[in-house]
Write a protein that holds these residues in place. Sequence first.
Motif, PDB file in Angstrom:
ATOM      1  N   PRO A 170      37.990  33.346  36.400  1.00  9.24           N
ATOM      2  CA  PRO A 170      38.541  34.245  37.401  1.00  9.24           C
ATOM      3  C   PRO A 170      39.660  35.087  36.820  1.00  9.24           C
ATOM      4  N   ARG A 171      39.864  36.260  37.398  1.00  8.31           N
ATOM      5  CA  ARG A 171      40.967  37.103  36.971  1.00  8.31           C
ATOM      6  C   ARG A 171      42.302  36.432  37.275  1.00  8.31           C
ATOM      7  N   ASP A 172      43.338  36.758  36.511  1.00  5.57           N
ATOM      8  CA  ASP A 172      44.680  36.298  36.821  1.00  5.57           C
ATOM      9  C   ASP A 172      45.629  37.468  36.637  1.00  5.57           C
TER      10      ASP A 172
ATOM     11  N   ILE B 147      39.163  28.747  41.771  1.00 10.07           N
ATOM     12  CA  ILE B 147      39.880  29.814  42.458  1.00 10.07           C
ATOM     13  C   ILE B 147      40.427  29.233  43.760  1.00 10.07           C
TER      14      ILE B 147
ATOM     15  N   TYR C 169      42.436  42.682  43.735  1.00 12.07           N
ATOM     16  CA  TYR C 169      42.419  41.273  44.110  1.00 12.07           C
ATOM     17  C   TYR C 169      41.304  41.120  45.135  1.00 12.07           C
TER      18      TYR C 169
ATOM     19  N   SER D 172      33.150  36.516  37.966  1.00 14.64           N
ATOM     20  CA  SER D 172      34.501  37.003  38.287  1.00 14.64           C
ATOM     21  C   SER D 172      34.461  38.048  39.391  1.00 14.64           C
TER      22      SER D 172
ATOM     23  N   ASP E 162      38.385  36.556  43.483  1.00 14.85           N
ATOM     24  CA  ASP E 162      39.577  35.863  42.981  1.00 14.85           C
ATOM     25  C   ASP E 162      40.025  34.740  43.904  1.00 14.85           C
TER      26      ASP E 162
END
Length: 356
Positions: free
Chosen positions: A2-4, A103, A12, A78, A81
Motif C-alpha cells: 500500500p502507498r504511504d 491497510i 488517498y 495498491s 489505502d
Amino acid sequence: MPRDQSAGRAPYRIGMVIPLQGPGGIFGPSCISVCEMTADELNSGDGVNGRKVEIVYIDGGQAPQAVAAEIGRLIETSGIDAITGWHISSIRRRLGPLVDGRIPYVYTSLYEGDERARGIYCSGETPEQQIFPALSWMRDNLGIRRWYVVGAKYVWPLRSLRKVIDFASMLGVEIVGTTFVPMGHGSDPRLPAAVAAGDCDGVLMLLVGQDAVDFNRSFAEAGLAERITRYSPLMDESMLLASGPEATGDLYCSASYFSSLTSANALDFLGRYISARGPSAPSLNNMAQSCYQGIQTLAELASKSGGTRSTDFDRVIDGLTFTGPRGVVRFIGNQAVQPVNLARADVFDFEVLGTL
C-alpha cells in the motif's frame, strides 16, 4: 505494498464498502451522497495528510466472498489505502484475515461487538451500548419484559441474541421465542405467525433494510402492530417511508445518530449536507452518517499519528477522541464509545426521546 507518506501528493484512496443491492441496498444512495460530501469537504482543505481523498466504491451487497476477492485485488494492486463503510458482519469477518493490518480498516456498522483482528477499528454501536440500555428503558417505561426475537440468520443477529440471553436476568427481561430466516426473506409468513403465537410484550427485530420493511408490512397486515411493540437497533428514515405509515406504529429504535437530532453538531451536519447535496438528496440516516464517521476516523487517525499505515494508527487509536454529529466519540482500544439515543417512529421520521 500500500502507498504511504513516501507517495507524496498521490491521492488517498478509500475503499468504501456499502450495499448497492440486496436487503441493505436501501441505504446505498444515502451512503454515497454523504461520502461525496465528506470527500469534498476534506479536499477543500488539506485532504488526509496533504493527499487528496478519492472514494472507491465496492458493492457490499454482493456475497462476502465476492467482496473479499475485489478488496484483495485492490490491495494487491495498491488501488486503495484504507477501507471503511457500512456493511454486514459476514463481510467484515471475511475481510479481517485478508486485510490483517496491511491497510487500515474502519468498520462503521452497528455490530455484535468483540472484534479483535489486527488493523480493524470499530466505530459502530455494540449490543452493550445500544440494545441493552434500550431493553432496560422499555422495561422501566413501557413494562415490556417478554420479548420474541425475529432476525436474519447471520453473525450480527445470532451473536447479539446470545448476548441478550446471557444478560437477560440482569436486564430483567425474558426471551420467549426466536425465529431466524436467511437474508432476503423478511416477508416470510412464519415471522408474524410465530410472534402472534409467542405470548410476548415486544418484538426485538434483528433484520436488515428491506427485510425489516417487509416484516413491518406483514406484521401490520396481521393486525399485530396495534397490540405488540417493536424495537429495532437497525431502522432508518428510508425504511419507515418504505414500510408505510400503517406499519410503523409503536415502533422504537436506538442509534447514535438520527437526522432529527437537535444538537448543535447534528444540526450543523444536516445543514452542510443539504447545502452540499441539495434538498432532494437521499435522506440522512444512521448508516450514511456512519460512513462519514468512518472517513472522519481515518482522517483523525492520520492527523494524530502523522502517517497512514495501520502501524501508525495502532499507536494512537486507544483514547482517540473527536466530536461529530453523534457527539463526543472516544475509542477504548479499537472500539468507539459514543452516545446512543432512543427514538419512536413518528410516521416517516423519528421522535428522539432521549439519550440512553
